[in-house]
Structure formats: structure tokens, C-alpha cells
Design a protein around this motif. Structure first.
Motif, PDB file in Angstrom:
ATOM      1  N   ALA A  88       1.496  17.575  -1.113  1.00  0.00           N
ATOM      2  CA  ALA A  88       2.136  16.252  -0.917  1.00  0.00           C
ATOM      3  C   ALA A  88       3.646  16.202  -1.896  1.00  0.00           C
ATOM      4  N   THR A  89       4.705  16.295  -1.547  1.00  0.00           N
ATOM      5  CA  THR A  89       5.619  16.287  -2.535  1.00  0.00           C
ATOM      6  C   THR A  89       6.553  15.554  -1.619  1.00  0.00           C
ATOM      7  N   LEU A  90       7.085  13.656  -2.735  1.00  0.00           N
ATOM      8  CA  LEU A  90       8.683  13.202  -2.158  1.00  0.00           C
ATOM      9  C   LEU A  90       9.649  14.194  -1.252  1.00  0.00           C
ATOM     10  N   THR A  91      10.016  13.544  -0.537  1.00  0.00           N
ATOM     11  CA  THR A  91      11.570  14.064  -0.198  1.00  0.00           C
ATOM     12  C   THR A  91      12.747  12.992  -0.645  1.00  0.00           C
ATOM     13  N   ASP A  92      13.703  13.301  -0.319  1.00  0.00           N
ATOM     14  CA  ASP A  92      14.656  12.389  -1.189  1.00  0.00           C
ATOM     15  C   ASP A  92      14.698  11.317  -0.719  1.00  0.00           C
ATOM     16  N   SER A  93      13.989  10.753   0.541  1.00  0.00           N
ATOM     17  CA  SER A  93      13.632   9.302   0.788  1.00  0.00           C
ATOM     18  C   SER A  93      12.793   8.748  -0.119  1.00  0.00           C
ATOM     19  N   GLY A  94      11.826   9.499  -0.359  1.00  0.00           N
ATOM     20  CA  GLY A  94      10.871   9.176  -1.295  1.00  0.00           C
ATOM     21  C   GLY A  94      11.346   8.885  -2.741  1.00  0.00           C
ATOM     22  N   ARG A  95      11.787   9.493  -3.145  1.00  0.00           N
ATOM     23  CA  ARG A  95      12.461   9.309  -4.352  1.00  0.00           C
ATOM     24  C   ARG A  95      13.357   8.527  -4.321  1.00  0.00           C
ATOM     25  N   MET A  96      14.120   8.276  -3.542  1.00  0.00           N
ATOM     26  CA  MET A  96      14.868   6.923  -3.581  1.00  0.00           C
ATOM     27  C   MET A  96      14.071   5.786  -3.599  1.00  0.00           C
ATOM     28  N   LEU A  97      13.080   5.583  -2.804  1.00  0.00           N
ATOM     29  CA  LEU A  97      11.794   4.218  -2.618  1.00  0.00           C
ATOM     30  C   LEU A  97      11.641   4.775  -4.452  1.00  0.00           C
ATOM     31  N   VAL A  98      11.030   5.472  -4.858  1.00  0.00           N
ATOM     32  CA  VAL A  98      10.760   5.162  -6.622  1.00  0.00           C
ATOM     33  C   VAL A  98      11.686   4.961  -7.062  1.00  0.00           C
ATOM     34  N   ARG A 156       0.713  -1.428  -0.138  1.00  0.00           N
ATOM     35  CA  ARG A 156      -0.136   0.682  -0.372  1.00  0.00           C
ATOM     36  C   ARG A 156       1.045   1.042  -0.403  1.00  0.00           C
ATOM     37  N   VAL A 157       1.780   1.162   0.418  1.00  0.00           N
ATOM     38  CA  VAL A 157       2.705   2.560   0.753  1.00  0.00           C
ATOM     39  C   VAL A 157       3.368   2.629  -1.155  1.00  0.00           C
ATOM     40  N   GLU A 158       3.946   1.732  -1.406  1.00  0.00           N
ATOM     41  CA  GLU A 158       4.132   0.999  -2.580  1.00  0.00           C
ATOM     42  C   GLU A 158       3.195   2.366  -3.189  1.00  0.00           C
ATOM     43  N   GLU A 159       2.979   1.568  -3.558  1.00  0.00           N
ATOM     44  CA  GLU A 159       1.117   2.291  -4.309  1.00  0.00           C
ATOM     45  C   GLU A 159       1.168   3.702  -4.441  1.00  0.00           C
ATOM     46  N   LYS A 162     -11.640   7.105   0.481  1.00  0.00           N
ATOM     47  CA  LYS A 162     -12.099   8.490   1.024  1.00  0.00           C
ATOM     48  C   LYS A 162     -10.885   9.388   1.183  1.00  0.00           C
ATOM     49  N   PRO A 163     -11.342  11.142   1.372  1.00  0.00           N
ATOM     50  CA  PRO A 163      -9.664  11.920   1.123  1.00  0.00           C
ATOM     51  C   PRO A 163      -9.363  11.372   2.316  1.00  0.00           C
ATOM     52  N   SER A 164     -10.275  11.548   3.619  1.00  0.00           N
ATOM     53  CA  SER A 164     -10.330  11.875   5.180  1.00  0.00           C
ATOM     54  C   SER A 164      -8.571  10.469   5.074  1.00  0.00           C
ATOM     55  N   SER A 165      -9.057   9.752   3.990  1.00  0.00           N
ATOM     56  CA  SER A 165      -7.190   7.947   4.274  1.00  0.00           C
ATOM     57  C   SER A 165      -6.836   8.517   3.868  1.00  0.00           C
ATOM     58  N   ALA A 166      -6.814   8.899   2.371  1.00  0.00           N
ATOM     59  CA  ALA A 166      -5.647   9.326   1.948  1.00  0.00           C
ATOM     60  C   ALA A 166      -4.615  10.403   3.019  1.00  0.00           C
ATOM     61  N   THR A 167      -5.329  11.298   3.839  1.00  0.00           N
ATOM     62  CA  THR A 167      -4.668  12.114   4.232  1.00  0.00           C
ATOM     63  C   THR A 167      -4.164  11.441   6.215  1.00  0.00           C
ATOM     64  N   GLU A 168      -4.865  10.675   6.303  1.00  0.00           N
ATOM     65  CA  GLU A 168      -4.045   9.734   7.213  1.00  0.00           C
ATOM     66  C   GLU A 168      -3.196   8.888   6.566  1.00  0.00           C
ATOM     67  N   MET A 169      -3.442   8.686   6.079  1.00  0.00           N
ATOM     68  CA  MET A 169      -1.610   7.865   5.304  1.00  0.00           C
ATOM     69  C   MET A 169      -0.746   8.930   4.614  1.00  0.00           C
ATOM     70  N   LEU A 170      -1.136  10.290   4.011  1.00  0.00           N
ATOM     71  CA  LEU A 170      -0.193  10.746   4.099  1.00  0.00           C
ATOM     72  C   LEU A 170       0.941  11.299   5.727  1.00  0.00           C
ATOM     73  N   GLN A 171      -0.429  11.727   6.318  1.00  0.00           N
ATOM     74  CA  GLN A 171       0.413  12.336   7.922  1.00  0.00           C
ATOM     75  C   GLN A 171       1.623  10.783   7.828  1.00  0.00           C
ATOM     76  N   LYS A 172       0.702   9.558   7.395  1.00  0.00           N
ATOM     77  CA  LYS A 172       2.001   8.525   8.529  1.00  0.00           C
ATOM     78  C   LYS A 172       2.954   8.520   7.453  1.00  0.00           C
ATOM     79  N   LEU A 173       3.109   8.632   6.157  1.00  0.00           N
ATOM     80  CA  LEU A 173       4.060   8.314   5.009  1.00  0.00           C
ATOM     81  C   LEU A 173       4.981   9.991   5.490  1.00  0.00           C
ATOM     82  N   GLN A 174       4.031  11.302   5.804  1.00  0.00           N
ATOM     83  CA  GLN A 174       5.131  11.989   6.526  1.00  0.00           C
ATOM     84  C   GLN A 174       5.534  11.656   7.799  1.00  0.00           C
TER      85      GLN A 174
END
Length: 78
Positions: free
Chosen positions: A60-70, A5-8, A35-47
Motif C-alpha cells: 500500500a501507498t498513501l493517497t494525498d488524502s491519506g497524507r493529509m490525515l498523517v 484503529r484507522v489512525e494506527e 493476521k495478514p488477512s485482517s490487514a488486507t481487509e482493513m487495507l481494502q476498506k481504507l482504499q
């Protein structure tokens, strides 16, 4: 948090960033089929994990760590 799910989320955020410069929460929710509320919750966790920067109403924008994961995911998909 399920790794798949995180990868998606990360891949969708990356694609939206490339298309629009920033990944809006509503667009992420639509792409993920949640739902947008579910997306917001996941975005906060990923942050909290340091994979992205999230601002309410801005998206949202990816950090360097997020870009490395991509990059890792791109390598796995090939």
C-alpha cells in the motif's frame, strides 16, 4: 470502523513508506499485531475510503488524502 484503529494503520503505513518506499501487507500485519488477512481487509476498506492505494502482493501507498490525515495526526500528537 474505529477511528483510532484507522489512525494506527495510516501512521504505520506512512512510516513503512518512508523506510521502504511501500508498505507491504505482511509488515503492516506484524506492526499491528494482526493476521495478514485482517490487514488486507482493513487495507481494502481504507482504499475504498480513498486514503490509500492497495495492490495485492505489492502493498500500500498513501493517497494525498491519506497524507493529509498523517499531517493532521502529527499536529494532534504535538
Amino acid at each position: 470502523m474505529r477511528r483510532k484503529r484507522v489512525e494506527e494503520y495510516i501512521e504505520i503505513i506512512h512510516d513503512l513508506e518512508l523506510q521502504e518506499g511501500r508498505a507491504a501487507t505482511g509488515r503492516i500485519a506484524t506492526e499491528m499485531g494482526v493476521k495478514p488477512s485482517s490487514a488486507t481487509e482493513m487495507l481494502q476498506k481504507l482504499q475504498n475510503e480513498g486514503l490509500l492505494q492497495y495492490e495485492s502482493y505489492a502493498g500500500a501507498t498513501l493517497t494525498d488524502s491519506g497524507r493529509m490525515l498523517v499531517l493532521e495526526l502529527d499536529g494532534k500528537h504535538r
